[in-house]
Every structure is written in structure tokens, then in C-alpha cells.
Design a protein around this motif. Structure first.
Motif, PDB file in Angstrom:
ATOM      1  N   HIS A  35       0.848  -1.188   0.000  1.00  0.00           N
ATOM      2  CA  HIS A  35       0.000   0.000   0.000  1.00  0.00           C
ATOM      3  C   HIS A  35       0.885   1.240   0.000  1.00  0.00           C
ATOM      4  O   HIS A  35       1.847   1.324   0.767  1.00  0.00           O
ATOM      5  CB  HIS A  35      -0.920   0.015   1.230  1.00  0.00           C
ATOM      6  CG  HIS A  35      -1.985   1.071   1.175  1.00  0.00           C
ATOM      7  ND1 HIS A  35      -3.061   0.993   0.333  1.00  0.00           N
ATOM      8  CD2 HIS A  35      -2.120   2.237   1.858  1.00  0.00           C
ATOM      9  CE1 HIS A  35      -3.826   2.055   0.494  1.00  0.00           C
ATOM     10  NE2 HIS A  35      -3.274   2.835   1.420  1.00  0.00           N
ATOM     11  N   VAL A  36       0.563   2.195  -0.863  1.00  0.00           N
ATOM     12  CA  VAL A  36       1.365   3.408  -1.024  1.00  0.00           C
ATOM     13  C   VAL A  36       0.506   4.612  -0.672  1.00  0.00           C
ATOM     14  O   VAL A  36      -0.605   4.764  -1.195  1.00  0.00           O
ATOM     15  CB  VAL A  36       1.896   3.544  -2.464  1.00  0.00           C
ATOM     16  CG1 VAL A  36       2.723   4.831  -2.599  1.00  0.00           C
ATOM     17  CG2 VAL A  36       2.737   2.332  -2.840  1.00  0.00           C
ATOM     18  N   VAL A  37       1.018   5.447   0.211  1.00  0.00           N
ATOM     19  CA  VAL A  37       0.371   6.713   0.572  1.00  0.00           C
ATOM     20  C   VAL A  37       1.049   7.799  -0.256  1.00  0.00           C
ATOM     21  O   VAL A  37       2.189   8.168   0.010  1.00  0.00           O
ATOM     22  CB  VAL A  37       0.491   7.007   2.074  1.00  0.00           C
ATOM     23  CG1 VAL A  37      -0.279   8.267   2.434  1.00  0.00           C
ATOM     24  CG2 VAL A  37       0.004   5.818   2.892  1.00  0.00           C
ATOM     25  N   LEU A  38       0.360   8.290  -1.266  1.00  0.00           N
ATOM     26  CA  LEU A  38       0.933   9.236  -2.223  1.00  0.00           C
ATOM     27  C   LEU A  38       0.449  10.650  -1.901  1.00  0.00           C
ATOM     28  O   LEU A  38      -0.749  10.928  -1.936  1.00  0.00           O
ATOM     29  CB  LEU A  38       0.527   8.844  -3.649  1.00  0.00           C
ATOM     30  CG  LEU A  38       1.033   9.740  -4.779  1.00  0.00           C
ATOM     31  CD1 LEU A  38       2.552   9.819  -4.780  1.00  0.00           C
ATOM     32  CD2 LEU A  38       0.527   9.226  -6.127  1.00  0.00           C
TER      33      LEU A  38
ATOM     34  N   VAL B 207      -5.860  14.730  10.894  1.00  0.00           N
ATOM     35  CA  VAL B 207      -5.886  14.181   9.528  1.00  0.00           C
ATOM     36  C   VAL B 207      -4.922  13.007   9.415  1.00  0.00           C
ATOM     37  O   VAL B 207      -5.259  11.949   8.862  1.00  0.00           O
ATOM     38  CB  VAL B 207      -5.528  15.286   8.509  1.00  0.00           C
ATOM     39  CG1 VAL B 207      -5.415  14.699   7.111  1.00  0.00           C
ATOM     40  CG2 VAL B 207      -6.559  16.395   8.540  1.00  0.00           C
ATOM     41  N   ALA B 208      -3.715  13.176   9.960  1.00  0.00           N
ATOM     42  CA  ALA B 208      -2.722  12.105   9.902  1.00  0.00           C
ATOM     43  C   ALA B 208      -3.088  10.942  10.810  1.00  0.00           C
ATOM     44  O   ALA B 208      -2.897   9.771  10.448  1.00  0.00           O
ATOM     45  CB  ALA B 208      -1.346  12.659  10.276  1.00  0.00           C
ATOM     46  N   SER B 209      -3.619  11.237  11.996  1.00  0.00           N
ATOM     47  CA  SER B 209      -3.953  10.160  12.927  1.00  0.00           C
ATOM     48  C   SER B 209      -5.125   9.318  12.415  1.00  0.00           C
ATOM     49  O   SER B 209      -5.123   8.084  12.559  1.00  0.00           O
ATOM     50  CB  SER B 209      -4.291  10.747  14.305  1.00  0.00           C
ATOM     51  OG  SER B 209      -5.408  11.615  14.219  1.00  0.00           O
ATOM     52  N   THR B 210      -6.104   9.970  11.806  1.00  0.00           N
ATOM     53  CA  THR B 210      -7.251   9.221  11.271  1.00  0.00           C
ATOM     54  C   THR B 210      -6.814   8.281  10.148  1.00  0.00           C
ATOM     55  O   THR B 210      -7.217   7.111  10.090  1.00  0.00           O
ATOM     56  CB  THR B 210      -8.321  10.189  10.757  1.00  0.00           C
ATOM     57  OG1 THR B 210      -8.728  11.048  11.820  1.00  0.00           O
ATOM     58  CG2 THR B 210      -9.522   9.427  10.233  1.00  0.00           C
TER      59      THR B 210
ATOM     60  N   VAL C 206       2.911  10.443  13.251  1.00  0.00           N
ATOM     61  CA  VAL C 206       3.880  11.540  13.210  1.00  0.00           C
ATOM     62  C   VAL C 206       4.548  11.626  11.843  1.00  0.00           C
ATOM     63  O   VAL C 206       4.719  12.708  11.267  1.00  0.00           O
ATOM     64  CB  VAL C 206       4.927  11.372  14.334  1.00  0.00           C
ATOM     65  CG1 VAL C 206       6.108  12.325  14.127  1.00  0.00           C
ATOM     66  CG2 VAL C 206       4.300  11.631  15.694  1.00  0.00           C
ATOM     67  N   GLN C 207       4.928  10.466  11.295  1.00  0.00           N
ATOM     68  CA  GLN C 207       5.595  10.471   9.997  1.00  0.00           C
ATOM     69  C   GLN C 207       4.653  10.920   8.873  1.00  0.00           C
ATOM     70  O   GLN C 207       5.069  11.628   7.946  1.00  0.00           O
ATOM     71  CB  GLN C 207       6.147   9.067   9.691  1.00  0.00           C
ATOM     72  CG  GLN C 207       7.162   8.564  10.703  1.00  0.00           C
ATOM     73  CD  GLN C 207       8.319   9.536  10.896  1.00  0.00           C
ATOM     74  OE1 GLN C 207       8.794  10.164   9.952  1.00  0.00           O
ATOM     75  NE2 GLN C 207       8.789   9.657  12.138  1.00  0.00           N
ATOM     76  N   ILE C 208       3.387  10.537   8.953  1.00  0.00           N
ATOM     77  CA  ILE C 208       2.421  10.977   7.946  1.00  0.00           C
ATOM     78  C   ILE C 208       2.213  12.482   8.036  1.00  0.00           C
ATOM     79  O   ILE C 208       2.202  13.193   7.017  1.00  0.00           O
ATOM     80  CB  ILE C 208       1.079  10.232   8.114  1.00  0.00           C
ATOM     81  CG1 ILE C 208       1.264   8.732   7.832  1.00  0.00           C
ATOM     82  CG2 ILE C 208       0.011  10.814   7.191  1.00  0.00           C
ATOM     83  CD1 ILE C 208       0.034   7.903   8.114  1.00  0.00           C
ATOM     84  N   TYR C 209       2.080  12.982   9.262  1.00  0.00           N
ATOM     85  CA  TYR C 209       1.869  14.424   9.439  1.00  0.00           C
ATOM     86  C   TYR C 209       3.075  15.217   8.958  1.00  0.00           C
ATOM     87  O   TYR C 209       2.924  16.261   8.316  1.00  0.00           O
ATOM     88  CB  TYR C 209       1.587  14.704  10.918  1.00  0.00           C
ATOM     89  CG  TYR C 209       1.197  16.135  11.205  1.00  0.00           C
ATOM     90  CD1 TYR C 209       0.047  16.689  10.646  1.00  0.00           C
ATOM     91  CD2 TYR C 209       1.977  16.939  12.030  1.00  0.00           C
ATOM     92  CE1 TYR C 209      -0.323  17.991  10.903  1.00  0.00           C
ATOM     93  CE2 TYR C 209       1.618  18.247  12.290  1.00  0.00           C
ATOM     94  CZ  TYR C 209       0.461  18.772  11.733  1.00  0.00           C
ATOM     95  OH  TYR C 209       0.105  20.075  11.986  1.00  0.00           O
ATOM     96  N   ARG C 210       4.252  14.708   9.260  1.00  0.00           N
ATOM     97  CA  ARG C 210       5.457  15.397   8.783  1.00  0.00           C
ATOM     98  C   ARG C 210       5.514  15.379   7.252  1.00  0.00           C
ATOM     99  O   ARG C 210       5.877  16.381   6.622  1.00  0.00           O
ATOM    100  CB  ARG C 210       6.705  14.736   9.362  1.00  0.00           C
ATOM    101  CG  ARG C 210       7.992  15.394   8.896  1.00  0.00           C
ATOM    102  CD  ARG C 210       9.219  14.715   9.439  1.00  0.00           C
ATOM    103  NE  ARG C 210      10.436  15.376   8.969  1.00  0.00           N
ATOM    104  CZ  ARG C 210      11.670  14.993   9.283  1.00  0.00           C
ATOM    105  NH1 ARG C 210      11.854  13.966  10.084  1.00  0.00           N
ATOM    106  NH2 ARG C 210      12.706  15.637   8.812  1.00  0.00           N
TER     107      ARG C 210
END
Length: 296
Positions: free
Chosen positions: A78-81, A150-153, A233-237
Motif C-alpha cells: 500500500h502506497v500513501v501518495l 488528519v494524519a492520525s485518522t 507523526v511520519q504521515i503528518y510530517r
């Protein structure tokens, strides 16, 4: 040679385009300040969080959490683009999608299934064009103000999907802000959480002191709470970095477009002057010819 009216219309059109690009550059500059401030404020927290997490993971071992254990066979990736919602920012989005292409080509196994979560309209359109499965899409977030929720959800869904074997690996693709003229596409593995390595320079005189963190409760219990938060944290960053990079890329692209408009206006003005001079010369030749005919 084009007529004077055609050249005048082209000059007017280029001037209007210049007004638009200049205004868009000013908007991108104003938004860049806020995005860059939020990004620079969050960077130290993310780095310190990774440092503490690496210390705890070293004490607890790899088997402390299932989020640290790689799957035996990787068949579902799975890729978060993270891309922008709008264009007119140079090669910003193309660099991000090209990094995904290289990653997919580096895994030639035909049995591997790829799915995407898209932050941004451009990434979603690219996935649709290449017929990749889109699990979820988030529009209107990158490039605007957003919170940690947004990142945590989104991160909770990735963690649950990894634990329930819906995903064997999860990667995050974002643009790292280096400077106003340089933004680097980054592909980072989110799950399973890779080991956090601490770089230490080999010196004969002095070695850097690494603080030892006192764990209360135990390191295993802390990891159960901190490892999922590390994903958030990594997604939010990544979202903050991408938002800042988008504004910087758009500001640079609009500045270049404005300079190009100035060059086009100069060239068209020169062409207009030449055409006007040619028209004046032709009129003078007609007058002189008519005078000479009357004398004869």
C-alpha cells in the motif's frame, strides 16, 4: 510580417498572463511562510520522537510489537501518495509520481498487488490513469491548513490494515523541502516500522553521548502506544513537507513564468516597432511615388 493589430493583441494577452502569474506567485509566497513555519516547528519533534522510539525498540527487541515484524511474503503493498490538488507548480507532481514508477519497476514480481491512498487530486488522477486501486482519497488538504487529526485518522486505518493482513507493507511518498529551489521526492517505509539507526562517527578522541531513557512503565508497554503514534507523526510530517514544497515550487514556477512574459513582451514590442516602421516606410514610398507621378 504580422499586422500591427495582431501584435498589439498578443502584447495585451501576454500582459494579462503576466498579471495572473505575478498574483499567483504572491499568493504562493504568503502561504509559504505559514507552511514553512509549521514544518520547521514540527521537524525537531519528529526527530526527537524517532530517537526516543529507537532507544525503546533497542531495549524491548524486535518481537515487542507486531508492527516491527516484517511479513514473510510481501504480496500486498500500500502506497500513501502525497501530491498537490492544483497544477502550475513545475515538475513537482511529476517527480513524485516518477518515484512511485521507479519503485514499482524495482519490484518486478507480477503477483504483488499495489493499492493507494491519495492525498491530493494530481496523485488521484495519476492512479486512475494507470488503473491502480485507490482505497481512499483526501482532497483539499495539501496546500491548506490541516491538523494532526488528519494524519492520525488515516494512520489508524493503515495500522489496522497491516495488523489484519490487508497490507504487507505500507510506504509513504512525499516531497521533502530542502530549499526554495530544491524539493526531493522521498519514499519512506511506514509499516513494518524499520529499525531506527543512530549514526555515530568513529573518532579516536571523543564519541557522542547518547542519552539513556528511563522507561516507566516497561518498554514493551510504551512501544504499544508509541509505535502507532510514530506512524501518525511520519504521515503528518510528510504532509507538512509536501505542503511547503508545493508552495515553494509554485512560487518558483510563477516567477519563471513572469520572467518569460517579460521576455515575450520585449520581443513582441520589438516586432511591433518593426511592423510600424515598415508601415510608415510603405506610406512614405506611396507618397513619394504619387508626387513623382504628378511631376511627370
Amino acid at each position: 510580417m504580422p499586422s500591427l493589430k495582431d501584435v498589439q493583441l498578443k502584447i495585451q494577452g501576454v500582459k494579462k498572463t503576466k498579471q495572473i502569474t505575478k498574483a499567483m506567485g504572491m499568493v504562493a509566497t504568503s502561504r509559504l511562510r505559514g507552511a514553512q513555519g509549521a514544518m520547521e516547528g514540527f521537524r525537531p519533534y519528529a526527530e526527537k520522537f524517532s530517537e526516543v522510539l529507537g532507544s525503546l525498540a533497542e531495549k524491548a527487541g524486535d518481537e515487542a510489537s507486531p508492527l516491527l515484524i516484517p511479513k514473510e511474503a510481501v504480496k500486498k503493498i500500500h502506497v500513501v501518495l502525497c501530491t498537490s490538488d492544483r497544477g502550475l507548480c513545475g515538475g513537482f507532481n511529476i517527480n513524485l509520481t516518477d518515484s512511485v514508477k521507479k519503485f514499482i519497476k524495482s519490484n518486478p514480481d507480477p503477483e504483488v498487488e499495489y493499492s493507494f491512498t491519495c492525498f491530493g487530486k494530481k496523485g488521484r488522477d495519476w492512479c486512475r490513469k494507470n488503473q491502480y486501486a485507490i482505497v481512499e482519497e483526501h482532497l483539499g488538504i495539501v496546500g491548506s491548513r490541516f491538523g494532526f487529526n488528519v494524519a492520525s485518522t488515516a494512520g489508524k486505518k493503515f495500522v489496522d490494515g497491516f495488523l489484519s493482513d490487508d497490507y504487507d507493507e505500507v510506504y509513504l511518498v512525499y516531497s521533502e523541502f530542502v530549499s526554495m529551489a530544491k524539493q526531493l521526492p522521498i519514499m519512506q517505509k511506514l509499516l513494518p516500522i524499520p529499525p531506527i539507526e543512530v549514526e555515530a562517527e568513529e573518532t579516536t578522541e571523543k564519541t557522542e553521548y547518547l542519552a539513556e531513557h528511563i522507561c516507566e512503565p516497561s518498554a514493551d508497554e510504551l512501544l504499544g502506544e508509541l509505535l502507532p503514534r510514530n506512524v501518525y507523526v511520519q504521515i503528518y510530517r510528510g504532509l507538512l513537507e509536501t505542503s511547503t514544497s508545493e508552495h515553494a515550487a509554485r512560487m518558483s514556477a510563477m516567477d519563471n513564468a513572469t520572467k518569460a512574459c517579460n521576455d515575450m513582451i520585449d520581443n513582441l514590442t520589438l516586432a511591433y516597432n518593426k511592423a510600424r516602421q515598415a508601415a510608415i516606410t510603405a506610406d512614405l514610398m506611396d507618397i513619394v511615388g504619387g508626387a513623382e507621378a504628378l511631376k511627370g
